[in-house]
Scaffold this motif. Structure first.
Motif, short mmCIF file in Angstrom:
data_model
loop_
_atom_site.label_atom_id
_atom_site.label_comp_id
_atom_site.label_asym_id
_atom_site.label_seq_id
_atom_site.Cartn_x
_atom_site.Cartn_y
_atom_site.Cartn_z
N PHE A 148 1.46 4.26 4.75
CA PHE A 148 1.08 4.59 3.38
C PHE A 148 0.31 3.45 2.69
O PHE A 148 0.17 3.46 1.46
N GLY A 149 -0.15 2.47 3.48
CA GLY A 149 -0.95 1.39 2.91
C GLY A 149 -0.19 0.49 1.96
O GLY A 149 -0.79 -0.14 1.07
N LEU A 150 1.12 0.39 2.13
CA LEU A 150 1.95 -0.42 1.23
C LEU A 150 2.03 -1.86 1.75
O LEU A 150 2.98 -2.24 2.43
N VAL A 151 1.02 -2.64 1.43
CA VAL A 151 0.93 -4.03 1.86
C VAL A 151 0.96 -4.92 0.62
O VAL A 151 0.13 -4.75 -0.27
N PRO A 152 1.92 -5.86 0.53
CA PRO A 152 1.98 -6.75 -0.63
C PRO A 152 0.66 -7.52 -0.82
O PRO A 152 -0.03 -7.84 0.15
N ASN A 153 0.33 -7.80 -2.07
CA ASN A 153 -0.93 -8.45 -2.40
C ASN A 153 -1.14 -9.77 -1.69
O ASN A 153 -2.28 -10.16 -1.39
N ARG A 154 -0.04 -10.48 -1.39
CA ARG A 154 -0.18 -11.82 -0.81
C ARG A 154 -0.80 -11.79 0.60
O ARG A 154 -1.17 -12.85 1.13
N GLY A 198 11.37 -3.11 -5.70
CA GLY A 198 10.23 -3.24 -6.59
C GLY A 198 10.14 -2.16 -7.65
O GLY A 198 9.07 -1.91 -8.20
N TYR A 199 11.25 -1.49 -7.95
CA TYR A 199 11.25 -0.50 -9.02
C TYR A 199 12.64 -0.45 -9.65
O TYR A 199 13.63 -0.90 -9.06
N ALA A 214 2.52 -0.73 -6.43
CA ALA A 214 1.80 -0.16 -5.29
C ALA A 214 1.42 1.30 -5.55
O ALA A 214 2.14 2.04 -6.22
N VAL A 215 0.29 1.69 -5.02
CA VAL A 215 -0.15 3.09 -5.08
C VAL A 215 -0.21 3.60 -3.64
O VAL A 215 -1.13 3.27 -2.90
N PRO A 216 0.77 4.38 -3.21
CA PRO A 216 0.78 4.83 -1.81
C PRO A 216 -0.38 5.76 -1.50
O PRO A 216 -0.81 6.57 -2.34
N ASN A 217 -0.88 5.64 -0.29
CA ASN A 217 -1.98 6.47 0.17
C ASN A 217 -1.84 6.62 1.68
O ASN A 217 -1.55 5.66 2.38
N LEU A 218 -2.03 7.81 2.18
CA LEU A 218 -1.90 8.04 3.63
C LEU A 218 -3.13 7.47 4.34
O LEU A 218 -4.21 8.06 4.28
N VAL A 219 -2.94 6.34 5.01
CA VAL A 219 -4.08 5.69 5.68
C VAL A 219 -4.13 6.00 7.17
O VAL A 219 -5.14 5.75 7.82
#
Length: 766
Positions: free
Chosen positions: A78-84, A170-171, A130-135
């Motif tokens: 889902f493209g959930l990769v921390p910004n760091r 994170g929520y 995060a904004v999940p997206n199916l990658v």
């Protein structure tokens, strides 16, 4: 005629001889190019599918395989990769994937914690902002691979949306429903694409259903699964639960799914009782988890078949699936390689491959009649009976001790307020004393020397001399670094449980019985197959030798009874906590032997207390009370000026803070670095009156921490802890780290401690 089907929920990733682990570590070490690595991994993955096909399993899982962790796989899907990690969108690269799991020089790894109440660790997804997206559609990729290369009509496996979000961070709690809603369309798209490919069954794992859930959360399941059904109505969703019974049985079996998977092993009989009481929908399939997916003992197949026959009185054959209680990820691959085991023990074992065979036998027995598998049924019953009746499980002295536990004192002679000044006088430690958790790097040479000794290529004395040389070197290193409390380094130990299991009666070790703990880290849990008892001192020689080299205190290092229990495959013919108390009584003798030899700091590690928590909150108190009792049973007999330490790692400690207090350890060390100090919140809300070390840097990341990081972590802890309480240490043992990075990191840690001491003195004078 419609028949009962067989299924598997998941298969071990590591390979019979840990081929998966070796490929990973060669790739990480730069010894294997990316294409060669991926080719090896594909070969391993396909070999696992072939095995299951050869066993005759009807529904073979695909997508359960992982390069590191299935929760991490779901996050990157889902493209959930921390910004760091500087992710710029699209499919997540292999490098970024492993950086999230392991960290790099620029960024710390994502937090790691236990998968429910198992010893498997997962990478915690970070959802903040995060904004999940199916990658990428991973289940579809694995389905296509199995079909094209092996002609297997696989059953794609995916971690369900509600469990995935529940396991993430994170929520806020009040945002949970909203966060789940962001994932539902993405899961719907996955299922729709699988439907377009012609997939028949999809296993959606929702083990969170085995925990204590509110009526609102159950209502959320209904709306989520209705949306998923509407997105792909031709796909049969098998909603899979495991590890426990489900509380809201009638609501769960009514969810819009084609099948429901229930655990009939670890449910305490509650799932079976619910099926009998409330029945099961005529339009759904029941996937019955009847073979233990978490333990290694051979099933008494006549008993299992009887349970299934009870179920078939309610659920017709065409609506029944026979399977393990959970993924077989948690057990070793095969018994066939264990040639050195006593025949009585070996015959009573069942690993992943043997469990698949048990499933096949039970399925055939239901379909073709009991008489067609009678020989297999009889063999299993006789094997289980032979072990239960053996001398291994009938030690009268141990059993009598367990029956008379009241004769053993389980409380210290005086409260901590009395003990603390006596210990302060005895040890004369500075403010913010520095130490390590126990182990130092086990180099390739250390492992080679141990292997030579085990093969008989080194005599006992030659091996002991080598261990003494390593110990002496690291005592000198600790002195040069400036630590205040030393350890001997544990160079003689392979694993913190295996070492003790090899020296206690009632334990047995396998040669290839490896299971994945986290990433490529595999452990070989001991088999607690008989009554446990003390034979002779286990740690005294090495600890006393180290203490003879220095005037600084050296800690004796033991693994606690509950951790040994939770990190072992425990016999299933008696109560688990009776086994814990057998271990505690054995360790008690070791603690007393250390004290008699003038080792006055003794660390009894219990990193696994929390992971043994039942999934249902109403069962927590009974377990925690029993765990605390076992720990105290092992430690309570020492003098007031002997200091008892313990260590815990990677847990949600706010759940067990009262139990931590009740352990009555003089000093406790706890991991807090990967969770970025969040653990400290538990100590803001709860008063803790004993001494404590909150691990100030993460030993699992291959980087030397910066001074500023450590002083920040220390300062944060001192906002809620009195400096007189606080110890400074890494977050875990250093066995897996390199020598130079370990020394460098400890130098920074000591420098941070000294800098903080100086600042405290300045503040005091002002």
């Amino acid at each position: 005629m419609s028949k009962v089907k067989s299924s598997n929920i998941g298969y071990p990733r590591i390979g019979e001889k840990r081929e998966w682990k070796k490929a990973l570590e060669q790739f990480w070490g730069g010894k294997l190019e990316k294409e060669a690595f991926l080719s090896q991994i594909e070969e391993i993955r396909l070999s696992h599918l072939k095995k299951q096909k050869e066993q005759g399993i009807d529904l073979i899982p695909v997508g359960d395989f992982s390069l590191y962790d299935h929760v991490l796989d779901t996050a990157v899907m889902f493209g959930l990769v921390p910004n760091r990690f500087n992710y710029s969108g699209g499919a997540v690269s292999l490098e970024t994937y492993f950086n999230m799991a392991r960290g790099n020089k620029e960024a710390v790894a994502s937090e790691m914690t236990k998968w429910f109440n198992t010893n498997y660790h997962y990478i915690v997804p970070e959802l903040e902002g995060a904004v999940p997206n199916l990658v990428e559609n991973r289940p579809l990729q694995f389905y296509k691979e199995a079909k094209a290369k092996l002609n297997i009509e696989g059953k794609p496996v995916i971690l369900g949306p509600i469990t995935f979000v529940k396991l993430s961070k994170g929520y806020q709690d009040n945002e949970f429903k909203e966060i789940v809603s962001k994932f539902v369309p993405l899961y719907g798209r996955i299922l729709k694409e699988l439907q377009e490919e012609g997939v028949q069954w999809v296993q959606v794992d929702e083990p969170i259903l085995g925990t204590t859930l509110s009526t609102e959360e159950i209502a959320l399941f209904k709306s989520v699964y209705q949306s998923l059904h509407d997105a792909a109505p031709q796909v049969k969703i098998l909603l899979q639960t495991y590890f426990e019974s489900i509380d809201h049985y009638e609501e769960v079996i009514s969810l819009p799914a084609a099948g429901i998977g229930l655990d009939f092993v670890h449910d305490n009989g509650e799932n079976l009782e619910a099926v009998k009481k409330f029945g099961f929908p005529q339009d759904k399939v029941l996937a019955a988890g009847i073979i233990d997916g978490r333990n290694v003992w051979r099933a008494n197949l006549p008993n299992k078949l009887s349970i299934l026959e009870e179920i078939t009185e309610i659920v017709s054959a065409e609506r029944l699936i026979v399977q393990p209680s959970s993924s077989l990820l948690h057990v070793p691959v095969t018994v066939k390689s264990e040639e050195a085991l006593h025949s009585v023990l070996k015959d009573a074992l069942s690993f992943a491959d043997e469990k698949l065979n048990e499933i096949a036998i039970l399925t055939k027995g239901l379909n073709d009649g009991k008489e067609t598998v009678q020989a297999a049924l009889t063999a299993s019953k006789e094997a289980v009976q032979a072990l239960n009746e053996s001398s291994f499980r009938n030690n009268a002295e141990v059993q009598e001790a367990i029956q008379n536990l009241r004769e053993y004192k389980a409380d210290r002679n005086a409260p901590f307020a009395v003990r603390q000044p006596l210990q302060a006088e005895a040890f004369q430690l500075p403010l913010l004393p520095t130490t390590t958790i126990g182990s130092f790097p086990q180099t390739k040479e250390v492992r080679q020397q141990r292997l030579k000794w085990r093969k008989g290529e080194l005599t006992d004395r030659q091996y002991e001399k080598y261990i003494e040389e390593e110990t002496k070197e690291w005592v000198t290193i600790q002195e040069e670094i400036g630590l205040d409390v030393y350890v001997h380094g544990e160079f003689e130990r392979t694993d913190m449980v295996e070492f003790f299991g090899e020296k206690l009666a009632g334990f047995q070790f396998t040669k290839f019985g490896w299971v994945q703990s986290y990433g490529s880290r595999c452990v070989k849990p001991p088999l607690i197959y008989g009554d446990v008892s003390f034979k002779e001192p286990m740690t005294v020689k090495e600890t006393v030798y180290a203490q003879s080299l220095t005037n600084k205190p050296v800690k004796g290092m033991l693994t606690g009874p509950v951790t040994i229990l939770n990190w072992s495959f425990v016999r299933d013919d008696m109560k688990r906590m009776d086994v814990a108390n057998q271990i505690a009584l054995a360790l008690r003798k070791e603690v007393e032997a250390l004290e008699e030899n003038n080792i006055r700091m003794i660390q009894v590690d219990e990193p696994a207390i929390r992971e043994g928590l039942p999934l249902k909150r109403e069962k927590w108190d009974a377990y925690l009370n029993a765990a605390v009792y076992a720990f105290k049973l092992s430690t309570a007999s020492v003098k007031n000026d002997t200091q008892i330490h313990t260590h815990m790692c990677y847990s949600n400690f706010e759940d067990i803070i009262n139990a931590i207090k009740a352990l009555d350890a003089d000093v406790i060390s706890i991991e807090t670095s990967r969770s970025h100090g969040e653990l400290i919140d538990a100590f803001e809300k709860n008063t803790y009156d004993k001494e404590i070390g909150l691990g100030v840097y993460d030993i699992h990341s291959p980087r030397v921490p910066k001074l500023e990081e450590l002083t920040r972590n220390i300062d944060r802890a001192l906002q809620v802890l009195d400096p007189k309480q606080f110890w400074i240490n890494p977050d875990c043992g250093l066995k897996t780290r390199g020598k130079e990075e370990t020394i460098a990191a400890l130098r920074v840690m000591v420098e941070a401690a000294e800098k903080t001491r100086e600042q405290l003195l300045v503040n005091k004078e002002q």
